[in-house]
Design an enzyme around this catalytic site. Structure first.
Site, PDB file in Angstrom:
ATOM      1  N   ASN A 197      -3.083   2.334   7.298  1.00  0.00           N
ATOM      2  CA  ASN A 197      -2.263   2.833   6.199  1.00  0.00           C
ATOM      3  C   ASN A 197      -3.157   3.179   5.017  1.00  0.00           C
ATOM      4  OD1 ASN A 197      -0.251   3.489   4.398  1.00  0.00           O
ATOM      5  ND2 ASN A 197       0.291   1.380   3.941  1.00  0.00           N
ATOM      6  N   GLN A 251     -12.808   0.644   0.389  1.00  0.00           N
ATOM      7  CA  GLN A 251     -13.107   1.819  -0.420  1.00  0.00           C
ATOM      8  C   GLN A 251     -13.774   1.450  -1.739  1.00  0.00           C
ATOM      9  OE1 GLN A 251      -9.172   3.465  -0.735  1.00  0.00           O
ATOM     10  NE2 GLN A 251      -8.988   3.764   1.483  1.00  0.00           N
ATOM     11  N   GLY A 291      -2.745   3.804  -3.873  1.00  0.00           N
ATOM     12  CA  GLY A 291      -3.289   4.730  -4.858  1.00  0.00           C
ATOM     13  C   GLY A 291      -4.728   5.143  -4.633  1.00  0.00           C
ATOM     14  N   SER A 307       0.818  -1.216   0.000  1.00  0.00           N
ATOM     15  CA  SER A 307       0.000   0.000   0.000  1.00  0.00           C
ATOM     16  C   SER A 307       0.851   1.265   0.000  1.00  0.00           C
ATOM     17  CB  SER A 307      -0.937   0.009   1.215  1.00  0.00           C
ATOM     18  OG  SER A 307      -1.888  -1.025   1.120  1.00  0.00           O
ATOM     19  N   GLU A 346      -5.040  -7.316  10.488  1.00  0.00           N
ATOM     20  CA  GLU A 346      -3.930  -8.276  10.504  1.00  0.00           C
ATOM     21  C   GLU A 346      -2.658  -7.684  11.098  1.00  0.00           C
ATOM     22  OE1 GLU A 346      -2.611  -5.671   7.370  1.00  0.00           O
ATOM     23  OE2 GLU A 346      -4.583  -6.398   7.968  1.00  0.00           O
ATOM     24  N   CYS A 400      -9.287  -1.980   3.812  1.00  0.00           N
ATOM     25  CA  CYS A 400      -8.566  -0.820   3.290  1.00  0.00           C
ATOM     26  C   CYS A 400      -9.030  -0.466   1.869  1.00  0.00           C
ATOM     27  CB  CYS A 400      -7.061  -1.050   3.364  1.00  0.00           C
ATOM     28  SG  CYS A 400      -6.091   0.478   3.374  1.00  0.00           S
ATOM     29  N   LEU A 401      -8.221  -0.697   0.837  1.00  0.00           N
ATOM     30  CA  LEU A 401      -8.655  -0.382  -0.518  1.00  0.00           C
ATOM     31  C   LEU A 401      -9.901  -1.170  -0.885  1.00  0.00           C
ATOM     32  CD1 LEU A 401      -8.072   1.131  -3.203  1.00  0.00           C
ATOM     33  CD2 LEU A 401      -6.749  -0.867  -3.908  1.00  0.00           C
ATOM     34  N   HIS A 443      -6.284  -2.063   9.433  1.00  0.00           N
ATOM     35  CA  HIS A 443      -5.659  -3.351   9.138  1.00  0.00           C
ATOM     36  C   HIS A 443      -5.747  -4.282  10.344  1.00  0.00           C
ATOM     37  CE1 HIS A 443      -3.573  -2.764   5.206  1.00  0.00           C
ATOM     38  NE2 HIS A 443      -3.857  -1.511   5.494  1.00  0.00           N
TER      39      HIS A 443
END
Length: 373
Positions: free
Chosen positions: A311, A273, A243, A46, A354, A269-270, A352
């Site tokens: 992150n 989104q 990104g 990431s 994990e 995370c991504l 995250h």
């Protein structure tokens, strides 16, 4: 250590010392507040396209080793620290951080006032920068930076995603015996879409009895739907990645088809989104993002507080509450950290669970996914 010159898009020009690769790199600068785990941070996909400023002033003390890799290689542009320790001392060390960075073609920048730099990023927001061991004038650095793309104009996913399908079988790392634990009995097979997945995410999926078949980012949803309807797989996991998620129009189109098929989905995370965008709710960029291992998140269902590893530079909008229940919130800025969709077997989190590095207290979300399947 030779001199290295750094120029930021706000006009700040700094001179430091280089301890990593030689050359000239351009990327977005962000800061990380974690106190440990620098190798796991550096190898988190990431961070592709970014320079990482460590708030921890001492970096390099424990060297590096292959077990702490969170991906097959490091994708960040460089790291910035107050002081690099040439001497490393840890029984797990295999080589110095400097040697590792050189092997990965990553810039290492030290002798920088990172406290002042982090305040600048906090006040001005994340910004583009250029660092070079060969270009030494602010004028030349500024010109080259001005001719480069902004990070939100670059699709970083093809670089970090797997090129071929594979089945991940490692379980979580056993820190008592310093080896990967034996996977438990596999109860369900899933598809894990790799947008830049950290290795420990896949380990945690295996640890709760799932067998993830990891596939590239440019997947075809129809194939997954057929596997789900035939009973070959029980659900889909959408990974983290670098990104701007709004660039990934093809991936969003395929995720929409998975949603329409009512397939159980878990996103981190991504992935979190992209699920929001696929439901019609666009993401927005945060001023300087969340990067570190000490972010407090409130679980709105249990009313407990979890310290989390994070992150990301983007967040989903409040309007998503029209179709989803907000399950988690960040206590630093109030942004959404987790949701559960009301009419679909889908849930996702921004942080995250994990860790690696960071607190492990949110790992129960993987069991929640397995139980839902």
């Amino acid at each position: 250590m030779q001199d290295i010159y750094v120029y930021f898009e706000n006009g700040l020009f700094l001179k430091g010392k280089s301890f990593g690769a030689d050359g000239t790199h351009i990327g977005e600068v962000v800061f990380n507040t974690s106190m440990t785990g620098y190798q796991e941070i550096i190898t988190d996909p990431s961070y592709a396209g970014q320079f990482i400023v460590f708030s921890m002033p001492e970096i390099g003390i424990v060297g590096s080793n292959t077990d702490d890799m969170e991906s097959k290689k490091a994708f960040c542009k460089g790291l910035i620290t107050r002081h690099y320790n040439k001497s490393y001392s840890n029984f797990r060390s295999q080589e110095s951080l400097a040697k590792f960075l050189k092997s990965q073609n990553i810039l290492g920048i030290t002798h920088i006032d990172t406290r002042s730099l982090i305040k600048t990023i906090r006040n001005n927001g994340s910004m583009m920068m250029i660092a070079s061991t060969s270009i030494c004038t602010s004028k030349d650095l500024k010109r080259q930076l001005s001719q480069s793309k902004q990070i939100q104009e670059i699709n970083l996913i093809p670089e970090v995603s797997t090129k071929t399908n594979y089945v991940h079988q490692n379980s979580v790392f056993d820190f008592n015996n310093f080896k990967y634990g034996s996977p438990p009995k596999i109860t369900k097979k899933i598809i894990a879409v790799d947008f830049g997945a950290k290795r420990n995410i896949l380990n945690e999926l295996v640890a709760v009895g799932l067998e993830p078949e990891v596939i590239p980012h440019n997947f075809q949803a129809n194939t997954i739907v057929q596997k789900y309807k035939s009973g070959e797989i029980k659900g889909v996991f959408l990974s983290n990645g670098p990104g701007d998620p709004l660039m990934l129009k093809d991936e969003v189109t395929q995720i929409k088809l998975l949603i329409e098929a009512k397939i159980p989905i878990f996103g981190i995370c991504l992935g979190h989104q992209l699920l929001s965008i696929a439901h019609g709710y666009k993401t927005h960029k945060l001023k300087f993002g969340h990067h570190g291992g000490n972010h407090p998140v409130k679980n709105l269902q249990t009313h407990t507080i979890q310290i989390t590893s994070q992150n990301h530079n983007y967040s989903i909008p409040e309007e998503i509450e029209q179709i989803a229940q907000i399950t988690h919130r960040n206590l630093f800025d109030g942004t959404i950290e987790g949701i559960k969709y009301k009419n679909s077997p889908i849930f996702s989190v921004q942080y995250h669970p994990e860790a690696s590095p960071g607190p492990k207290e949110s790992a129960n979300l993987f069991k929640q996914f397995a139980d839902m399947l």
